[in-house]
Design a protein around this motif. Structure first.
Motif, PDB file in Angstrom:
ATOM      1  N   ASN A 112      33.410  47.746  72.054  1.00  0.00           N
ATOM      2  CA  ASN A 112      32.094  47.293  72.489  1.00  0.00           C
ATOM      3  C   ASN A 112      32.177  45.813  72.825  1.00  0.00           C
ATOM      4  OD1 ASN A 112      30.257  49.710  71.716  1.00  0.00           O
ATOM      5  ND2 ASN A 112      31.493  49.338  69.892  1.00  0.00           N
ATOM      6  N   GLY A 113      31.390  45.406  73.816  1.00  0.00           N
ATOM      7  CA  GLY A 113      31.399  44.006  74.194  1.00  0.00           C
ATOM      8  C   GLY A 113      30.046  43.534  74.680  1.00  0.00           C
ATOM      9  N   ILE A 114      29.705  42.307  74.344  1.00  0.00           N
ATOM     10  CA  ILE A 114      28.516  41.644  74.880  1.00  0.00           C
ATOM     11  C   ILE A 114      28.977  40.303  75.438  1.00  0.00           C
ATOM     12  CG2 ILE A 114      26.244  40.664  74.410  1.00  0.00           C
ATOM     13  CD1 ILE A 114      25.996  42.556  72.045  1.00  0.00           C
ATOM     14  N   THR A 115      28.628  40.035  76.681  1.00  0.00           N
ATOM     15  CA  THR A 115      28.966  38.766  77.321  1.00  0.00           C
ATOM     16  C   THR A 115      27.698  38.130  77.854  1.00  0.00           C
ATOM     17  OG1 THR A 115      31.134  39.614  77.990  1.00  0.00           O
ATOM     18  CG2 THR A 115      30.335  37.647  79.127  1.00  0.00           C
ATOM     19  N   ILE A 116      27.438  36.898  77.451  1.00  0.00           N
ATOM     20  CA  ILE A 116      26.299  36.142  77.982  1.00  0.00           C
ATOM     21  C   ILE A 116      26.813  34.772  78.398  1.00  0.00           C
ATOM     22  CG2 ILE A 116      24.019  35.188  77.529  1.00  0.00           C
ATOM     23  CD1 ILE A 116      23.539  37.357  75.523  1.00  0.00           C
ATOM     24  N   LEU A 117      26.754  34.489  79.708  1.00  0.00           N
ATOM     25  CA  LEU A 117      27.340  33.261  80.235  1.00  0.00           C
ATOM     26  C   LEU A 117      26.348  32.480  81.084  1.00  0.00           C
ATOM     27  CD1 LEU A 117      30.862  34.498  81.430  1.00  0.00           C
ATOM     28  CD2 LEU A 117      30.227  33.564  79.206  1.00  0.00           C
ATOM     29  N   ASN A 118      26.653  31.194  81.229  1.00  0.00           N
ATOM     30  CA  ASN A 118      25.858  30.308  82.070  1.00  0.00           C
ATOM     31  C   ASN A 118      26.825  29.347  82.755  1.00  0.00           C
ATOM     32  OD1 ASN A 118      23.731  28.940  83.257  1.00  0.00           O
ATOM     33  ND2 ASN A 118      22.530  28.815  81.368  1.00  0.00           N
ATOM     34  N   LYS A 119      26.286  28.427  83.502  1.00  0.00           N
ATOM     35  CA  LYS A 119      27.070  27.381  84.181  1.00  0.00           C
ATOM     36  C   LYS A 119      28.227  28.006  84.961  1.00  0.00           C
ATOM     37  CE  LYS A 119      27.249  25.359  80.161  1.00  0.00           C
ATOM     38  NZ  LYS A 119      27.510  24.427  79.036  1.00  0.00           N
ATOM     39  N   ALA A 120      29.437  27.469  84.821  1.00  0.00           N
ATOM     40  CA  ALA A 120      30.587  27.980  85.584  1.00  0.00           C
ATOM     41  C   ALA A 120      31.582  28.680  84.668  1.00  0.00           C
ATOM     42  CB  ALA A 120      31.262  26.845  86.341  1.00  0.00           C
ATOM     43  N   GLN A 121      31.102  29.294  83.606  1.00  0.00           N
ATOM     44  CA  GLN A 121      31.978  29.979  82.666  1.00  0.00           C
ATOM     45  C   GLN A 121      32.493  31.290  83.261  1.00  0.00           C
ATOM     46  OE1 GLN A 121      28.955  30.173  79.577  1.00  0.00           O
ATOM     47  NE2 GLN A 121      30.065  28.678  78.348  1.00  0.00           N
ATOM     48  N   LEU A 122      33.658  31.722  82.774  1.00  0.00           N
ATOM     49  CA  LEU A 122      34.237  32.995  83.207  1.00  0.00           C
ATOM     50  C   LEU A 122      34.752  33.759  81.995  1.00  0.00           C
ATOM     51  CD1 LEU A 122      36.578  33.760  86.192  1.00  0.00           C
ATOM     52  CD2 LEU A 122      37.187  34.557  83.912  1.00  0.00           C
ATOM     53  N   VAL A 123      34.399  35.046  81.913  1.00  0.00           N
ATOM     54  CA  VAL A 123      34.962  35.943  80.904  1.00  0.00           C
ATOM     55  C   VAL A 123      35.445  37.197  81.609  1.00  0.00           C
ATOM     56  CG1 VAL A 123      34.480  37.428  78.934  1.00  0.00           C
ATOM     57  CG2 VAL A 123      33.617  35.094  78.947  1.00  0.00           C
ATOM     58  N   ASP A 124      36.690  37.571  81.324  1.00  0.00           N
ATOM     59  CA  ASP A 124      37.352  38.706  81.970  1.00  0.00           C
ATOM     60  C   ASP A 124      37.804  39.678  80.878  1.00  0.00           C
ATOM     61  OD1 ASP A 124      39.108  40.474  83.173  1.00  0.00           O
ATOM     62  OD2 ASP A 124      40.139  38.957  84.358  1.00  0.00           O
ATOM     63  N   HIS A 125      37.240  40.892  80.891  1.00  0.00           N
ATOM     64  CA  HIS A 125      37.639  41.942  79.948  1.00  0.00           C
ATOM     65  C   HIS A 125      38.517  42.960  80.672  1.00  0.00           C
ATOM     66  CE1 HIS A 125      34.777  40.644  76.858  1.00  0.00           C
ATOM     67  NE2 HIS A 125      33.827  40.628  77.765  1.00  0.00           N
ATOM     68  N   HIS A 126      39.730  43.145  80.180  1.00  0.00           N
ATOM     69  CA  HIS A 126      40.617  44.200  80.684  1.00  0.00           C
ATOM     70  C   HIS A 126      40.950  45.121  79.507  1.00  0.00           C
ATOM     71  CE1 HIS A 126      41.133  42.498  84.620  1.00  0.00           C
ATOM     72  NE2 HIS A 126      42.112  43.316  84.911  1.00  0.00           N
ATOM     73  N   THR A 127      40.516  46.376  79.592  1.00  0.00           N
ATOM     74  CA  THR A 127      40.730  47.316  78.494  1.00  0.00           C
ATOM     75  C   THR A 127      41.564  48.503  78.974  1.00  0.00           C
ATOM     76  OG1 THR A 127      38.776  48.701  78.894  1.00  0.00           O
ATOM     77  CG2 THR A 127      38.465  46.707  77.564  1.00  0.00           C
ATOM     78  N   ALA A 128      42.253  49.127  78.021  1.00  0.00           N
ATOM     79  CA  ALA A 128      43.014  50.344  78.331  1.00  0.00           C
ATOM     80  C   ALA A 128      43.083  51.214  77.081  1.00  0.00           C
ATOM     81  CB  ALA A 128      44.422  50.008  78.814  1.00  0.00           C
ATOM     82  N   VAL A 129      42.863  52.509  77.260  1.00  0.00           N
ATOM     83  CA  VAL A 129      43.013  53.479  76.174  1.00  0.00           C
ATOM     84  C   VAL A 129      44.034  54.516  76.608  1.00  0.00           C
ATOM     85  CG1 VAL A 129      41.859  55.074  74.615  1.00  0.00           C
ATOM     86  CG2 VAL A 129      40.582  53.160  75.573  1.00  0.00           C
ATOM     87  N   HIS A 130      45.036  54.719  75.768  1.00  0.00           N
ATOM     88  CA  HIS A 130      46.111  55.656  76.086  1.00  0.00           C
ATOM     89  C   HIS A 130      45.942  56.900  75.217  1.00  0.00           C
ATOM     90  CE1 HIS A 130      48.268  52.461  78.332  1.00  0.00           C
ATOM     91  NE2 HIS A 130      47.713  51.677  77.426  1.00  0.00           N
ATOM     92  N   HIS A 131      45.320  57.939  75.798  1.00  0.00           N
ATOM     93  CA  HIS A 131      45.147  59.210  75.099  1.00  0.00           C
ATOM     94  C   HIS A 131      46.428  60.026  75.247  1.00  0.00           C
ATOM     95  CE1 HIS A 131      40.821  59.246  74.032  1.00  0.00           C
ATOM     96  NE2 HIS A 131      40.690  58.437  75.069  1.00  0.00           N
ATOM     97  N   ASN A 132      47.227  60.060  74.181  1.00  0.00           N
ATOM     98  CA  ASN A 132      48.517  60.734  74.231  1.00  0.00           C
ATOM     99  C   ASN A 132      48.553  62.030  73.434  1.00  0.00           C
ATOM    100  OD1 ASN A 132      49.662  58.525  75.716  1.00  0.00           O
ATOM    101  ND2 ASN A 132      49.843  57.385  73.797  1.00  0.00           N
ATOM    102  N   PHE A 133      47.458  62.356  72.715  1.00  0.00           N
ATOM    103  CA  PHE A 133      47.412  63.552  71.866  1.00  0.00           C
ATOM    104  C   PHE A 133      46.054  64.245  72.025  1.00  0.00           C
ATOM    105  CE2 PHE A 133      50.856  61.180  70.057  1.00  0.00           C
ATOM    106  CZ  PHE A 133      51.721  62.137  69.525  1.00  0.00           C
ATOM    107  N   PRO A 134      45.969  65.540  71.692  1.00  0.00           N
ATOM    108  CA  PRO A 134      44.709  66.280  71.852  1.00  0.00           C
ATOM    109  C   PRO A 134      43.649  65.857  70.847  1.00  0.00           C
ATOM    110  CG  PRO A 134      46.616  67.763  71.652  1.00  0.00           C
ATOM    111  CD  PRO A 134      47.078  66.404  71.244  1.00  0.00           C
ATOM    112  N   ASN A 135      42.406  66.236  71.170  1.00  0.00           N
ATOM    113  CA  ASN A 135      41.271  66.160  70.239  1.00  0.00           C
ATOM    114  C   ASN A 135      40.951  64.743  69.775  1.00  0.00           C
ATOM    115  OD1 ASN A 135      41.000  69.124  70.057  1.00  0.00           O
ATOM    116  ND2 ASN A 135      42.972  69.003  68.987  1.00  0.00           N
TER     117      ASN A 135
END
Length: 434
Positions: free
Chosen positions: A281-304
């Motif tokens: 989960n993520g919450i981002t609140i920015l102003n001015k010239a700020q930068l936030v970059d979220h890169h996510t990955a989930v590797h589902h390698n097994f069942p259920n």
């Protein structure tokens, strides 16, 4: 400039260490980084995020240890209650006399202690740097230079009753300072633990933190890691977190980004068994010239197994948000349930968002969904509130608060939930009693 410094300072850095057992790995990592270099915008993973502002500065690799932080300053950073343990790192070094730890039946070490203690190095060596991605140059850079950070091994069936708050503070640095922070958490079968991590640059000079975190959640264990990013405009951070989960485990990484000049969060979950639950989960609140970059990955390698991603962003001024969420489902990972959502609100014409949810599915019996929205506030909802005598500014703030608050639902630490709620209200300029 920074890249040249990285290559030039390494010999002096190795000479400053009290141990030699990682020297070979460090030299290999530096060689790897030399090949990779810092990512540029032509790199697909960084096409929306320029690191030029960071890498074109010079930094001090050996921060001074002298500081003048008072206990009242430290107290102002706390969450406001007593039922949380905490560890204070200042300019990289851990300060036991300023920390509060009540852990029993758990092996607590700082990374620096683990690197220098041959007798207690076994668990550390088994897990350290075993799930990071070699194609991430920040991993190579961190391995070459890491010295400071947090290490916790939670034995089988041990429940850490109090959350642990990690404070990383930079203070009294006259030059721009470069920190390579390393965290390692191992939760054995049946263990439970909650960590909060926050970084604070208290100087006018810039601090650049390259942080790597490895989290191992064994069978039937539960580990939550909460990242509270509310730093100054003289703070840069690239954070790479890797979570490996075994069967029947629960893993959570919450990322709350309210400050910092440029923040990049890389987050990878790796499934190594069935019946796993992963929450991001993520919450981002920015102003001015700020930068936030979220890169996510989930590797589902097994069942259920199930994974949930819910990221909310509110952007004003000339701020820039990036979200790239990936879900990979292996052909044997039948009965996977993967949910991914990214919703954003733009409050000004100068604010921008780039969002790219992705699915790669090789199994046929799955439930996978993704979605993203970028827009303004709901005009009907705004009208509804204003018709009841609420001013436009208050109505907008209330709607934004409700919009962002949705991503806080799985925080179990009441003090943290209250802190996030107060920060939300403060950032959105809404008067709410808690």
């Amino acid at each position: 400039m920074l890249q040249e410094q990285v290559l030039e300072q390494h010999t002096a850095f190795l000479a400053s260490l009290g141990h030699r057992f990682l020297d070979h790995k460090r030299k290999e990592a530096l060689s790897k980084f030399k090949e990779q270099g810092f990512p540029k915008k032509k790199n697909e993973e960084y096409k929306y995020t320029s690191l030029a502002e960071i890498v074109n500065k010079e930094y001090n690799f050996f921060p001074t240890q002298e500081h003048h932080i008072s206990k009242s300053q430290l107290q102002s950073l706390h969450l406001g209650e007593e039922n949380i343990d905490f560890i204070i790192f200042i300019n990289g070094e851990v300060y036991p006399e300023l920390s509060q730890i009540s852990i029993e039946n758990a092996e607590f070490l700082s990374i620096n202690y683990a690197l220098n203690d041959e007798k207690r190095r076994g668990v550390f060596e088994k897990y350290f740097d075993s799930i990071t991605h070699e194609d991430n140059p920040f991993v190579s850079l961190n391995l070459a230079y890491c010295k400071y950070g947090f290490f916790l091994h939670v034995p089988k069936d041990t429940v850490i009753e109090k959350p642990i708050h990690l404070f990383y503070l930079s203070h009294n640095q006259q030059e721009n300072t470069f920190y390579n922070v390393r965290n390692l958490l191992v939760a054995e079968s049946g263990a439970k633990v909650e960590i909060i991590e926050s970084h604070h640059n208290l100087d006018e000079s810039f601090a650049f933190t390259n942080s790597i975190t490895e989290i191992f959640v064994h069978s039937n264990a539960k580990a939550d890691w909460h990242k509270l990013q509310n730093d100054s405009d003289t703070a840069y951070m690239v954070d790479s977190t890797y979570v490996e989960q075994q069967r029947d485990s629960v893993g959570t990484v919450n990322t709350f980004s309210f400050g910092g000049k440029l923040v990049r969060n890389n987050l990878d979950f790796i499934h190594k068994g069935e019946n796993i639950n992963s929450f991001m989960n993520g919450i981002t609140i920015l102003n001015k010239a700020q930068l936030v970059d979220h890169h996510t990955a989930v590797h589902h390698n097994f069942p259920n197994c199930e994974s949930y991603q819910n990221y909310k962003g509110v952007f004003a001024g000339k701020s820039h948000g990036v979200f790239n969420g990936k879900v990979f489902v292996d052909k044997i990972a039948q009965k996977t349930n993967a949910y991914q959502q990214n919703n954003n609100v733009l409050l000004s014409e100068g604010a921008t968002v780039d969002t790219k949810p992705q699915l790669e599915i090789f199994a046929d019996d799955v439930k996978c969904s993704h979605g993203c929205t970028v827009g303004q506030l709901d005009e009907e909802a705004l009208f509804y509130l204003r018709a009841r005598g609420i001013s436009k500014n208050e109505a907008e703030a209330l709607l934004l608060y409700a919009f962002a608050h949705d991503a806080m639902q799985n925080i179990d630490i009441e003090a943290l939930k209250l802190k996030i709620s107060k920060l939300l209200a403060e950032k959105l300029d809404v008067d709410i009693e808690f």
